[in-house]
Design a protein around this motif. Structure first.
Motif, mmCIF file in Angstrom:
data_model
loop_
_atom_site.group_PDB
_atom_site.id
_atom_site.type_symbol
_atom_site.label_atom_id
_atom_site.label_comp_id
_atom_site.label_asym_id
_atom_site.label_seq_id
_atom_site.Cartn_x
_atom_site.Cartn_y
_atom_site.Cartn_z
ATOM 1 N N PHE A 229 -38.689 -38.848 12.404
ATOM 2 C CA PHE A 229 -37.261 -38.777 12.075
ATOM 3 C C PHE A 229 -36.834 -37.332 11.820
ATOM 4 O O PHE A 229 -35.746 -36.902 12.217
ATOM 5 C CB PHE A 229 -36.981 -39.644 10.842
ATOM 6 C CG PHE A 229 -35.683 -39.348 10.155
ATOM 7 C CD1 PHE A 229 -34.484 -39.833 10.662
ATOM 8 C CD2 PHE A 229 -35.658 -38.580 8.992
ATOM 9 C CE1 PHE A 229 -33.275 -39.552 10.028
ATOM 10 C CE2 PHE A 229 -34.468 -38.299 8.355
ATOM 11 C CZ PHE A 229 -33.266 -38.788 8.866
ATOM 12 N N ASN A 230 -37.697 -36.544 11.168
ATOM 13 C CA ASN A 230 -37.371 -35.155 10.878
ATOM 14 C C ASN A 230 -37.182 -34.348 12.163
ATOM 15 O O ASN A 230 -36.221 -33.584 12.301
ATOM 16 C CB ASN A 230 -38.473 -34.527 10.024
ATOM 17 C CG ASN A 230 -38.101 -33.149 9.508
ATOM 18 O OD1 ASN A 230 -37.137 -32.980 8.788
ATOM 19 N ND2 ASN A 230 -38.890 -32.142 9.874
ATOM 20 N N THR A 231 -38.091 -34.524 13.125
ATOM 21 C CA THR A 231 -37.951 -33.794 14.380
ATOM 22 C C THR A 231 -36.761 -34.300 15.180
ATOM 23 O O THR A 231 -36.082 -33.527 15.858
ATOM 24 C CB THR A 231 -39.233 -33.878 15.218
ATOM 25 O OG1 THR A 231 -39.591 -35.243 15.396
ATOM 26 C CG2 THR A 231 -40.368 -33.162 14.535
ATOM 27 N N LYS A 232 -36.489 -35.597 15.102
ATOM 28 C CA LYS A 232 -35.290 -36.131 15.762
ATOM 29 C C LYS A 232 -34.021 -35.533 15.138
ATOM 30 O O LYS A 232 -33.042 -35.234 15.841
ATOM 31 C CB LYS A 232 -35.252 -37.649 15.665
ATOM 32 C CG LYS A 232 -34.009 -38.279 16.289
ATOM 33 C CD LYS A 232 -33.992 -39.778 16.114
ATOM 34 C CE LYS A 232 -32.718 -40.396 16.700
ATOM 35 N NZ LYS A 232 -31.496 -39.918 15.995
ATOM 36 N N SER A 233 -34.031 -35.340 13.836
ATOM 37 C CA SER A 233 -32.876 -34.747 13.159
ATOM 38 C C SER A 233 -32.637 -33.322 13.633
ATOM 39 O O SER A 233 -31.488 -32.886 13.798
ATOM 40 C CB SER A 233 -33.087 -34.765 11.641
ATOM 41 O OG SER A 233 -33.142 -36.087 11.142
ATOM 42 N N ILE A 234 -33.717 -32.580 13.853
ATOM 43 C CA ILE A 234 -33.591 -31.225 14.378
ATOM 44 C C ILE A 234 -32.975 -31.257 15.768
ATOM 45 O O ILE A 234 -32.071 -30.469 16.090
ATOM 46 C CB ILE A 234 -34.966 -30.536 14.401
ATOM 47 C CG1 ILE A 234 -35.505 -30.374 12.980
ATOM 48 C CG2 ILE A 234 -34.894 -29.189 15.101
ATOM 49 C CD1 ILE A 234 -36.946 -29.929 12.911
#
Length: 672
Positions: A229-234
């Motif tokens: 989710f963190n990388t998707k948010s980026i």
């Protein structure tokens, strides 16, 4: 046998890929990087700035610099102009005192010199917003603010309203006439963010609660999902930024730091999840000269057991891997590569040409107190300007690609109960992946990298009407894993690729790729298997240079020595070859050949560089045509007044005799 097996392979398999980036960016490929921050060059009390700060465009122009990077935000300070996005207290102190619009001045001065200026705009932080909106600040798993050296006020989360404010500030500078934006470092930390915005968005998207600190371990599936989710948010952040700006200003280049992505064994960020570089054709990767060959990328080699130290791939291979991956996963658009710590003229020219060889922009760091440094950089920009017309609007030639499955990489690393297992990762995947890449680099044909998202691009389409690999121009793909480990979307793409005339070879995946004494043998076996697959294929791709459909151009080429193909050995010839073809006229080609460049970072404390590698003689560039009858070929040296080279024209090939290769050479080939 080994010295003769490659020519028929090359006759069959060669094509080109597209670029698709702003014309000015393609036309000028040797840049200057500066800092010149308002924080240490301007003085609110006297309302003055230092001379180099005020006159940088003119000083760089004296060295022949056509495009350069210039800071417009260094850290968490306020805006460098009277921005409408914040009240006056949100402006930098010098701007509050003078009301000057520094980015506008930078742009005017550069454009007055017919230069292009890329504004470096720090992404992470703003002290004004961190103080006024503390909930915007990114938090670690323990609830403490995430900070960086230049973001002491706290990193601002990409899921907070900061993304919108940041974009509005970019739009203001775009309206001033900025040619590009340079987004350095990372946004949200790769270790994750636990602010209220992130936890709420994660809950909304997955129905799950964010893991607490005690459960934030790789053995927890929810934690792994939270990292995804963190990388998707980026990615979502950069999707919004680049799309919003590009809709109004399509010719602005967006240079997005991909942080540690070129590092093959870093599983926090990857080309697939981090990829925003295909959402906007004005987006290019920002990376660094040695990034893929330092730090955690190779720690297990340099600091591991003796046997593992011996297994390390050569520095030039690791760097080439990072550059090729940054280039190919944005579909051939030129990554912007920052090269710091270069202080000598021969180092500068060598580094620039190495980056250009891999289809990159060479961004040579210029120290603020040495602008203009004629002794170190003048020859680099002079030669770069001579070469620019021969690369302008040219796209990289495509031949073979290595499939790098980051999804499998992540599974191998993070399915362990305690911590990422990088040794398992190298044994099961990366030794074979890098080994296959090295095989074709040493064989001196252009080789690229394809990532998972490129395999999945047409996954939901019925039938095989299209193949993304074929669309990208590849004719040959290497799969460094057993077929049982290939994901369904990739299997479908490979099937379609073969139906469109492509060739697939499964690399024998064995831990022996990690044994240098075995690697050369495996490389020879791989080349023989590649020839076998091609020879047994009934459909032969079209050859030559068709006049009606440039995408079908097939230009087989290879660098040879003393009339024979260059075969990988335990003591390889560290020469790298690439080709570029004119988008408007495929009869115009440029080839770049670089000798080993890794010596430039072996300099001692006084920066006295060691001697460059020995010159290489007996080199010939062989370009194959389906039929040369009635054609006239002219080969020249663009950096030597287009001095002509001997061309031996055969029925189905052109053989160009090259001069002694000291460090680098550019060769032009035209059909006239």
């Amino acid at each position: 046998r080994e010295t003769m097996l490659m020519v028929p392979l090359l006759v069959l398999l060669f094509a080109v890929g597209a670029t698709g980036c702003p014309a000015w960016y393609s036309d000028h490929r040797t840049h200057a990087h500066t800092r010149l921050s308002v924080l240490n060059n301007c003085h609110a009390k006297t309302k003055t700035c230092d001379a180099t700060f005020e006159n940088a465009a003119d000083l760089l122009k004296e060295m022949g610099v056509q495009a350069f990077v210039r800071h417009a935000k260094t850290g968490d300070e306020g805006t460098w102009w009277p921005s409408a996005t914040v009240p006056e207290e949100g402006w930098e102190t010098f701007i509050q005192a003078t009301h000057r619009n520094l980015p506008q001045e930078f742009i005017w001065k550069a454009h007055n010199n017919s230069q292009f200026v890329i504004l470096y705009y720090w992404t992470q932080s703003s002290a004004y917003h961190a103080k006024k909106y503390p909930k915007w600040v990114s938090l670690n798993r323990h609830g403490k603010p995430n900070k960086e050296k230049r973001s002491e006020s706290g990193i601002l989360c990409v899921n907070s309203p900061w993304t919108q404010v940041y974009t509005e500030q970019l739009l203001e500078m775009a309206a001033m006439g900025a040619d590009g934006f340079y987004y350095d470092h990372y946004t949200n930390p790769p270790t994750g963010c636990w602010c209220d915005y992130c936890k709420a968005k994660f809950k909304n998207e997955t129905g799950l609660d964010a893991p607490d600190a005690a459960n934030s371990t790789w053995s927890n599936k929810v934690f792994r999902k939270y990292m995804e989710f963190n990388t998707k948010s980026i990615k979502d952040h950069w999707d919004y930024v680049t799309t919003t700006v590009s809709e109004k200003y399509p010719n602005i280049a967006h240079l997005i730091s991909i942080y540690k992505v070129p590092c093959a064994n870093d599983g926090n960020l990857d080309f697939m999840k981090y990829n925003v570089l295909n959402s906007s054709f004005s987006s290019m990767a920002k990376t660094e000269f040695t990034l893929a060959d330092r730090g955690s990328c190779v720690n297990q080699f340099k600091h591991g057991p003796a046997k593992l130290k011996d297994a390390q791939f050569s520095d030039d291979i690791m760097q080439a891997w990072g550059w090729a991956g940054s280039r190919d996963t944005s579909d051939g658009r030129m990554p912007h590569v920052w090269a710091p710590h270069i202080k000598l003229a021969n180092e500068s020219l060598t580094a620039a040409f190495a980056m250009l060889t891999y289809g990159c922009i060479a961004n040579i760091d210029n120290q603020d107190n040495q602008i203009p440094n004629f002794a170190a950089y003048n020859s680099t920009y002079y030669q770069g300007n001579l070469l620019d017309p021969w690369l302008a609007n040219h796209r990289p030639m495509r031949f073979a690609a290595v499939y790098f499955s980051e999804e499998l990489r992540t599974q191998l690393m993070f399915n362990e109960p305690v911590a990422p297992n990088k040794q398992l990762l190298w044994d099961k995947l990366l030794f074979a992946t890098l080994g296959a890449f090295e095989t074709f680099v040493r064989f001196n044909v252009p080789v690229g990298i394809v990532a998972d998202f490129q395999m999945a691009r047409h996954f939901n389409e019925s039938g095989c009407k299209r193949s993304n690999l074929a669309d990208l121009g590849y004719k040959f793909v290497l799969i460094p894993m057993h077929q049982d480990l290939v994901f369904p979307y990739a299997l479908q793409e490979l099937k379609c690729f073969q139906e469109h005339g492509g060739h697939v070879v499964y690399v024998h995946n064995t831990t022996a790729w990690g044994d240098p004494t075995m690697r050369t043998q495996l490389q020879g076996e791989l080349l023989r298997e590649a020839e076998r697959v091609v020879s047994g294929h009934k459909t032969v791709p079209p050859l030559g240079v068709p006049t009606n459909k440039s995408d079908d151009v097939a230009i087989p080429c290879q660098l040879q020595q003393n009339g024979r193909p260059i075969i990988p050995t335990s003591h390889p010839l560290k020469v790298h070859t690439s080709g570029f073809v004119d988008n408007n006229n495929p009869n115009n080609m440029t080839f770049l050949i670089s000798n080993d460049w890794t010596w430039i970072y072996e300099a001692g404390p006084e920066h006295t560089a060691p001697p460059p590698p020995a010159p290489v003689s007996g080199l010939e560039l062989v370009v194959h045509w389906s039929n040369t009858t009635g054609l006239k070929f002219v080969a020249g040296l663009p950096l030597e007044g287009d001095k002509q080279l001997p061309v031996d024209i055969k029925t189905q090939s052109v053989r160009i005799t090259l001069p002694l290769l000291t460090q680098s050479v550019a060769v032009s080939l035209q059909v006239v």
